[in-house]
Design a protein around this motif. Structure first.
Motif, mmCIF file in Angstrom:
data_model
loop_
_atom_site.group_PDB
_atom_site.id
_atom_site.type_symbol
_atom_site.label_atom_id
_atom_site.label_comp_id
_atom_site.label_asym_id
_atom_site.label_seq_id
_atom_site.Cartn_x
_atom_site.Cartn_y
_atom_site.Cartn_z
ATOM 1 N N TYR A 31 -13.352 84.469 -11.904
ATOM 2 C CA TYR A 31 -12.418 85.791 -11.072
ATOM 3 C C TYR A 31 -10.909 85.216 -11.380
ATOM 4 C CZ TYR A 31 -8.968 87.719 -8.159
ATOM 5 O OH TYR A 31 -7.614 89.118 -7.373
ATOM 6 N N TYR A 48 -5.913 91.624 -12.579
ATOM 7 C CA TYR A 48 -6.471 90.851 -11.872
ATOM 8 C C TYR A 48 -7.763 91.085 -13.107
ATOM 9 C CZ TYR A 48 -8.643 94.173 -8.865
ATOM 10 O OH TYR A 48 -8.753 95.299 -8.420
ATOM 11 N N MET A 50 -12.300 90.675 -12.841
ATOM 12 C CA MET A 50 -13.127 89.776 -12.042
ATOM 13 C C MET A 50 -14.654 89.021 -12.764
ATOM 14 S SD MET A 50 -13.710 92.465 -8.867
ATOM 15 C CE MET A 50 -15.075 91.717 -7.638
ATOM 16 N N SER A 94 -10.496 81.581 -9.566
ATOM 17 C CA SER A 94 -11.530 81.450 -8.107
ATOM 18 C C SER A 94 -12.436 81.493 -8.851
ATOM 19 C CB SER A 94 -11.016 82.009 -7.253
ATOM 20 O OG SER A 94 -11.176 83.401 -6.962
ATOM 21 N N TRP A 98 -15.325 85.952 -3.110
ATOM 22 C CA TRP A 98 -14.076 86.058 -3.035
ATOM 23 C C TRP A 98 -13.253 85.852 -1.582
ATOM 24 C CZ3 TRP A 98 -12.824 89.834 0.383
ATOM 25 C CH2 TRP A 98 -13.640 90.318 0.165
ATOM 26 N N GLN A 103 -8.261 79.747 -3.897
ATOM 27 C CA GLN A 103 -7.733 79.880 -5.174
ATOM 28 C C GLN A 103 -6.925 78.702 -6.088
ATOM 29 O OE1 GLN A 103 -5.021 83.466 -5.922
ATOM 30 N NE2 GLN A 103 -6.994 85.134 -6.843
ATOM 31 N N ARG B 34 -4.918 81.809 4.561
ATOM 32 C CA ARG B 34 -4.472 80.568 3.643
ATOM 33 C C ARG B 34 -3.470 79.834 4.044
ATOM 34 N NH1 ARG B 34 -8.828 81.635 -1.043
ATOM 35 N NH2 ARG B 34 -9.802 83.305 -0.300
ATOM 36 N N TYR B 36 -1.321 77.289 1.465
ATOM 37 C CA TYR B 36 -0.741 76.977 -0.055
ATOM 38 C C TYR B 36 0.294 76.043 0.909
ATOM 39 C CZ TYR B 36 -4.120 79.482 -2.007
ATOM 40 O OH TYR B 36 -5.313 80.187 -2.782
ATOM 41 N N SER B 46 -3.918 75.201 -2.573
ATOM 42 C CA SER B 46 -4.522 75.323 -1.379
ATOM 43 C C SER B 46 -4.585 74.367 -0.403
ATOM 44 C CB SER B 46 -6.313 76.139 -1.703
ATOM 45 O OG SER B 46 -6.406 76.248 -0.336
ATOM 46 N N TYR B 100 -12.421 92.424 -4.452
ATOM 47 C CA TYR B 100 -12.623 91.479 -4.901
ATOM 48 C C TYR B 100 -11.289 90.317 -4.479
ATOM 49 C CZ TYR B 100 -7.664 93.488 -4.919
ATOM 50 O OH TYR B 100 -6.245 94.245 -5.228
ATOM 51 N N ASN B 101 -10.688 89.383 -4.229
ATOM 52 C CA ASN B 101 -10.178 88.920 -4.071
ATOM 53 C C ASN B 101 -8.420 88.523 -3.848
ATOM 54 O OD1 ASN B 101 -8.928 86.632 -2.257
ATOM 55 N ND2 ASN B 101 -10.090 84.314 -3.875
ATOM 56 N N LEU B 103 -5.169 89.241 -1.939
ATOM 57 C CA LEU B 103 -3.774 87.823 -1.471
ATOM 58 C C LEU B 103 -3.355 89.034 -0.640
ATOM 59 C CD1 LEU B 103 -5.040 84.897 -2.976
ATOM 60 C CD2 LEU B 103 -6.382 85.288 -1.632
#
Lengths: 114, 115
Positions: A31, A48, A50, A94, A98, A103, B34, B36, B46, B100-101, B103
């Motif tokens: 990712y 982004y 994947m 990352s 996920w 990250q 999270r 940071y 992080s 997906y990640n 944020l």
């Protein structure tokens, strides 16, 4: 050393002159993502990816393009930069877990468009 | 609209003192929260990651807490050092974010530690 690298770190350009900011990671991460950071605002996601050849828009994709031809590289392209794209840009990567993966961010590219 | 709000915007403390930074979020449900640390001109690094089922996580002198009922998190810094001067960013990842990640970032709290 595990890292995300970006180039250039600083760039001053003029309106309409195409530019590319490179991003590379050496952690074999699936990712990758691009963010911009403006004063008083949180980081906002631009695009982004994947995996190789898989990219999608984030929250603020207008005026930007990306490509993911190799797993390690994820360049950000501004076809016709405008002054409102003056910002601090970060690339991040990352692993594929996920939900809890850390990250890793690059050092940032400060772009000024005149 | 999903939001992450942090307070205070900025904070000045003396070296050796403790401090607590606050994060309120409306993201629900969420997968993880999270914290940071971002030094001036550098990328965020992080500090802690907590899933929705955790309520505390430590990393050296940094301790993050999470109250999912009130949708609040805090970052406590113990025995501050000059090197703690930085922005601290709270980040929430929605539970159902398309796989997906994604944020969502707060605007950050800028901490200055003075000798």
């Amino acid at each position: 050393e595990a890292q995300v690298t970006q180039n250039p770190r600083y760039l001053i350009t003029v309106t309409g002159k195409k530019l590319t900011v490179t991003c590379s990671q050496n952690m074999n991460h699936e990712y990758m993502s691009w963010y911009r950071q403006d004063p008083g605002l949180g980081l906002r996601q631009i695009y982004y990816s994947m995996n190789v050849e898989v990219t999608d828009k984030g929250d603020v994709p207008e005026g930007y393009k990306v490509s993911r031809k190799e797993k390690r590289n994820f360049p950000l392209i501004l076809e016709s930069p405008s002054p409102n794209q003056t910002s601090l840009y970060f690339c991040a990567s990352s692993g594929d877990r996920w939900s809890t993966d850390t990250q890793y961010f690059g050092p940032g590219t400060r772009l000024t468009v005149l | 609209k999903n939001q992450v709000e942090q307070s205070p915007q900025s904070l000045i403390i003396l070296e050796g003192k403790n401090c607590t930074l606050q994060c309120n979020y409306t993201v629900s449900p969420f997968s993880n929260l999270r914290w940071y640390k971002q030094d001036t001109g550098r990328g965020p690094v992080s500090l802690t990651i907590m899933t929705f089922s955790e309520n505390t996580k430590s990393n050296g002198r940094y301790t993050a807490t999470l109250d999912a009922d009130t949708k609040q998190s805090s970052l406590h810094i113990t025995a501050s050092q000059l090197s703690d001067s930085a922005s601290y960013i709270c980040v929430v990842s929605p539970m159902f974010s398309g796989g997906y990640n994604k944020l969502i970032f707060g605007a950050g709290t800028r901490l200055a530690v003075h000798p």
